[in-house]
Design an enzyme around this catalytic site. Structure first.
Site, PDB file in Angstrom:
ATOM      1  N   CYS A 175      24.935 -13.653 -40.397  1.00  0.00           N
ATOM      2  CA  CYS A 175      24.314 -12.436 -40.913  1.00  0.00           C
ATOM      3  C   CYS A 175      22.908 -12.789 -41.400  1.00  0.00           C
ATOM      4  O   CYS A 175      22.740 -13.725 -42.180  1.00  0.00           O
ATOM      5  CB  CYS A 175      25.141 -11.882 -42.060  1.00  0.00           C
ATOM      6  SG  CYS A 175      24.310 -10.546 -42.933  1.00  0.00           S
TER       7      CYS A 175
ATOM      8  N   LYS B 291      14.893   2.874  -2.925  1.00  0.00           N
ATOM      9  CA  LYS B 291      14.989   1.941  -4.045  1.00  0.00           C
ATOM     10  C   LYS B 291      16.209   2.360  -4.860  1.00  0.00           C
ATOM     11  O   LYS B 291      16.176   3.343  -5.599  1.00  0.00           O
ATOM     12  CB  LYS B 291      13.720   1.984  -4.895  1.00  0.00           C
ATOM     13  CG  LYS B 291      13.703   0.935  -5.984  1.00  0.00           C
ATOM     14  CD  LYS B 291      12.323   0.855  -6.625  1.00  0.00           C
ATOM     15  CE  LYS B 291      12.229  -0.239  -7.659  1.00  0.00           C
ATOM     16  NZ  LYS B 291      13.221  -0.127  -8.723  1.00  0.00           N
TER      17      LYS B 291
HETATM   18  S1  IVH Z   1      13.133  -5.641  -2.489  1.00  0.00           S
HETATM   19  C1  IVH Z   1      11.301  -9.746  -3.217  1.00  0.00           C
HETATM   20  N1  IVH Z   1      14.439  -3.465  -1.812  1.00  0.00           N
HETATM   21  O1  IVH Z   1      14.206  -2.861  -7.384  1.00  0.00           O
HETATM   22  C2  IVH Z   1      11.986  -8.476  -2.863  1.00  0.00           C
HETATM   23  N2  IVH Z   1      14.394  -4.075  -4.089  1.00  0.00           N
HETATM   24  O2  IVH Z   1      11.788  -3.125  -9.185  1.00  0.00           O
HETATM   25  C3  IVH Z   1      12.177  -7.614  -4.009  1.00  0.00           C
HETATM   26  N3  IVH Z   1      15.678  -2.572  -5.553  1.00  0.00           N
HETATM   27  O3  IVH Z   1      14.708  -6.064  -8.627  1.00  0.00           O
HETATM   28  C4  IVH Z   1      13.191  -6.592  -3.924  1.00  0.00           C
HETATM   29  N4  IVH Z   1      16.384  -1.205  -3.970  1.00  0.00           N
HETATM   30  O4  IVH Z   1      16.757  -4.853  -7.830  1.00  0.00           O
HETATM   31  C5  IVH Z   1      14.063  -4.272  -2.817  1.00  0.00           C
HETATM   32  N5  IVH Z   1      15.596  -1.592  -1.071  1.00  0.00           N
HETATM   33  C6  IVH Z   1      15.219  -2.393  -2.057  1.00  0.00           C
HETATM   34  C7  IVH Z   1      15.611  -2.148  -3.393  1.00  0.00           C
HETATM   35  C8  IVH Z   1      15.174  -3.018  -4.383  1.00  0.00           C
HETATM   36  C9  IVH Z   1      16.408  -1.480  -5.269  1.00  0.00           C
HETATM   37  C10 IVH Z   1      15.495  -3.116  -6.908  1.00  0.00           C
HETATM   38  C11 IVH Z   1      15.657  -4.607  -6.986  1.00  0.00           C
HETATM   39  C12 IVH Z   1      14.426  -5.126  -7.657  1.00  0.00           C
HETATM   40  C13 IVH Z   1      13.837  -3.902  -8.255  1.00  0.00           C
HETATM   41  C14 IVH Z   1      12.339  -4.064  -8.332  1.00  0.00           C
END
Ligand code: IVH
Length: 701
Positions: free
Chosen positions: A420, A112
């Site tokens: 403001c 992630k």
């Molecule tokens: S899958 C519908 N894969 O994590 C599919 N997300 O907390 C959803 N992210 O908004 C995303 N690495 O920006 C996926 N290998 C990965 C990821 C990933 C980072 C981020 C992504 C998402 C967030 C979710």
């Protein structure tokens, strides 16, 4: 040859050079030749914008035109992920999914990436739009900036319509290098994600292009459903084939390892194969590997591999039911953003403040956290109702770190009001910051008075921000100089103020007349003149207000710029600030009231202490019987002309050492710095036990 032929030829030629360079690191031409051809193409495209190829190599360079990031609607669901914080929770997700499906399943496990979520939209194989996540339905079009990234294909080898989701990020090493190059400390980013977020929203794509952002792609959505591969592994391998960058650190889970290996091989992908039972081993291995990676990851993502199952499982409002994120650390604190209030500081600076659900963090309950400015809100894509993670930076100011969950009400990114909130004057932009330009704005006036009277400045006891507000609203205090001429007798009727506190207030005000000139100078709240710079001014020939005003009248910026640590910009700002008629009037009124406007008055006037520590550099360690909090001891040193520092170095002359204390004492011994005990110190400042009045209370305080 016509313009079209020239553009076509240059485009084709530069593309070859660019591809060779970015994909293989090989330069086919010299840098100067490459730049010459690029400049030619930029010029031609400027003259004939209709002839520019959608995947022109000049998009990699970016342009100096201002981006405005229009809001656009996503055509795919851009959701977040459900979260797990333990091996068991992941295993539970595996088994519940298998149970629900009633058949065998396999799962992809990806890192992630802690970056910026991005969706790339291609039409007919050409990059049409790069859009931030936004609230999941509407995001910002940041295409010119994203098009500068070598890892983002401007065109695909096939004319397909596809949306590709991935994470834009900055390598740790690039972040360190760029941050070290940034000489303005206030502009340094806290982490690679912040710098990447700022870059994605740079106004000029030519500047964004100078930051080596890169991107891993992890999901693909084909407009023509029949083109969609049947599982996640094949999506990844197809994305790779189309020219997208795929994270090579891929793992795959099936009921046994051999099966997992087969599936990886079938998709033509390299990866680690695991059986479900090895989940804890895998998570431990990734957690250990994490710090050695070239980029930041904050967890692992587990996704059901089979696309038909994904379709059956579907989505909740927030996340797909077919994936889960394992997070390495639980957020420090989670809270809901209830609203945003807008504060106006003494300098007119507008600061948005997050009002959050009361949240326990580090032993206290937090209800508010700073949001810094509009840019910060934009980078977070923060909207009211979002669930956010809160941290205490440097253990003091709570800050909103990131959005954990978007609101379900569909509210979009928050925008500061155009006026403001206090005096309704239109807000102006200075750099990335917002200001109320009206000098008499009540919030600014109250802020200036409270700053002048604060413990760190003129130290007028009992004149805190609440009292200042009361007195301002009652019309008794309307400026700094009013402090010394106001008639406080009518204040006795105000809530919370009585005869007794008025006496105390008047005593505090009288005592403040004795504050040294350097303190007076910094209390005026002039930008660039804090405590340290005020002392530097005094020590470098500007020991009276008249000396300063003389140089200001001569517009002699250089005289200030020469002071060590000041520089040209500060010099110019000082001249500008002291040219203000309003400030001059305040200074004259304060002078009349008897406030020190010359350092020569400091020692003579009973109020000032003898400057026995002048030229000395003191550090402090441990805890003290008579100085609680410790800052009281620092104050005593500063009042006597000493400078105080937070660590012992070769420049330190004294270490005031109380009970306990750690490494500073060892440092002092090693460097031969004089160590002074509390008793010795009390003797030095002339307040030892004998003068103690007999009841254990020091007369001094
Ligand atoms: S899958 C519908 N894969 O994590 C599919 N997300 O907390 C959803 N992210 O908004 C995303 N690495 O920006 C996926 N290998 C990965 C990821 C990933 C980072 C981020 C992504 C998402 C967030 C979710």
């Amino acid at each position: 040859m016509g313009a079209k032929e020239d553009i076509d030829r240059l485009t084709a030629e530069l593309k070859v050079y660019q591809d060779k360079y970015y994909k293989e690191g090989v330069s086919l031409v010299s840098d100067s030749e490459y730049d010459r051809l690029t400049d030619m193409l930029i010029e031609l495209e400027r003259e004939h914008p209709e002839l520019q190829h959608p995947d022109s190599p000049t998009r990699r360079v970016g342009s100096d035109l201002t981006n405005d990031f229009p809001e656009v609607r996503h055509t795919i669901p851009v959701l977040s992920l459900d979260k797990a914080y333990s091996d068991e929770a992941v295993l539970d997700f595996f088994s519940k999914s298998i149970q629900k499906e009633g058949g065998a399943l396999s799962f992809a496990a990806e890192e992630k990436i802690d970056g910026i979520s991005m969706v790339l939209y291609y039409e007919g194989g050409v990059l049409r739009r790069a859009v931030t996540r936004g609230n999941g339905e509407i995001g910002n079009d940041v295409t010119p900036n994203i098009a500068t990234m070598p890892s983002v294909p401007l065109s695909l080898p096939e004319p397909i319509d596809i949306a590709v989701r991935g994470e834009v990020y900055l390598e740790k090493a690039d972040f360190e290098r760029l941050n070290a190059e940034e000489s303005d400390e206030s502009k340094r980013a806290a982490n690679p994600r912040n710098l990447a977020a700022g870059t994605v929203r740079r106004q000029k794509s030519s500047e964004a292009g100078r930051v080596p952002l890169t991107m891993f792609c992890y999901e693909g959505f084909w407009t023509d459903r029949s083109q969609t591969p049947s599982d996640h592994l094949h999506i990844l391998s197809r994305l790779k084939q189309l020219g997208f960058r795929i994270n090579p650190h891929l793992a795959f889970f099936a009921s046994d390892r051999a099966q997992a290996e087969d599936k990886l091989r079938d998709a033509g992908l390299e990866g680690e194969a695991y059986a479900f039972s090895q989940i804890d081993e895998f998570i431990r291995h990734k957690a250990a590997e994490r710090s050695g990676l070239g980029y930041e990851i904050d967890g692992l993502v587990f996704k059901i591999n089979e696309l038909d199952v994904r379709e059956r499982f579907g989505y909740t409002e927030h996340h797909p039911r077919w994936a889960i994120a394992y997070k390495f650390e639980a957020p420090q604190a989670e809270a809901k953003l209830l609203g945003i209030t807008v504060q106006v500081g003494r300098t007119g600076r507008i600061t948005p403040v997050a009002e959050i659900t009361p949240t326990k963090l580090g032993g206290s309950t937090i209800r508010r956290a700073t949001l810094h400015n509009q840019e910060y809100i934009d980078e977070l894509e923060l909207a009211i109702g979002d669930t956010v993670s809160i941290s205490k930076r440097g253990d003091v100011i709570p800050a909103v770190e990131s959005v954990i969950e978007k609101n379900s009400e569909g509210s979009t990114t928050y925008h500061l009001p155009s006026q403001c909130p206090c005096c309704h004057t239109p807000i102006i932009q200075v750099g990335g910051l917002q200001y109320c330009p009206y000098y008499d704005c009540p919030d600014q006036v109250r802020g200036r008075i409270a700053y002048f009277a604060s413990a760190d400045q003129m130290d007028i006891e009992t004149l805190g921000p609440k009292t200042v507000s009361l007195l301002y609203d009652a019309g008794i205090l309307r400026s700094i100089e009013d402090i010394y001429s106001a008639d406080y007798s009518s204040a006795a009727d105000l809530p919370g103020i009585g005869e007794k506190s008025i006496k105390l207030l008047e005593k505090g005000i009288r005592e403040s007349l004795g504050r040294p000139f350097a303190v007076v100078l910094s209390s005026l709240g002039v930008a660039d003149i804090g405590k340290k710079s005020a002392e530097l001014l005094v020590r470098n020939g500007f020991s009276s207000i008249d000396a300063i005003l003389d140089a200001v009248d001569r517009k002699d910026c250089e005289a200030f710029a020469r002071i060590p640590g000041f520089g040209e910009l500060t010099g110019a700002r000082i001249v500008e600030a002291f040219s203000s008629e309003r400030l001059r009037a305040t200074i004259e009124a304060l002078r009349k009231a008897g406030v020190h406007m010359d350092a020569a008055q400091d020692a003579k006037d009973g109020g000032g202490e003898e400057q026995i520590f002048s030229g000395e550099v003191w550090c402090i360690t441990g805890s003290f019987e008579h100085f609680n909090p410790r800052s009281k001891a620092l104050k005593e040193i500063e009042r006597r002309g000493g400078r105080t520092v937070s660590s012992v170095t070769s420049k330190t002359t004294h270490l005031l050492a109380g009970e306990g204390g750690g490494s500073k004492r060892a440092d002092a011994e090693r460097l031969g710095v004089r160590i002074v005990s509390e008793d010795e110190f009390l003797k030095m400042i002339g307040t030892d036990e004998e003068q103690d009045g007999g009841d254990g209370q020091l007369l001094l305080f």
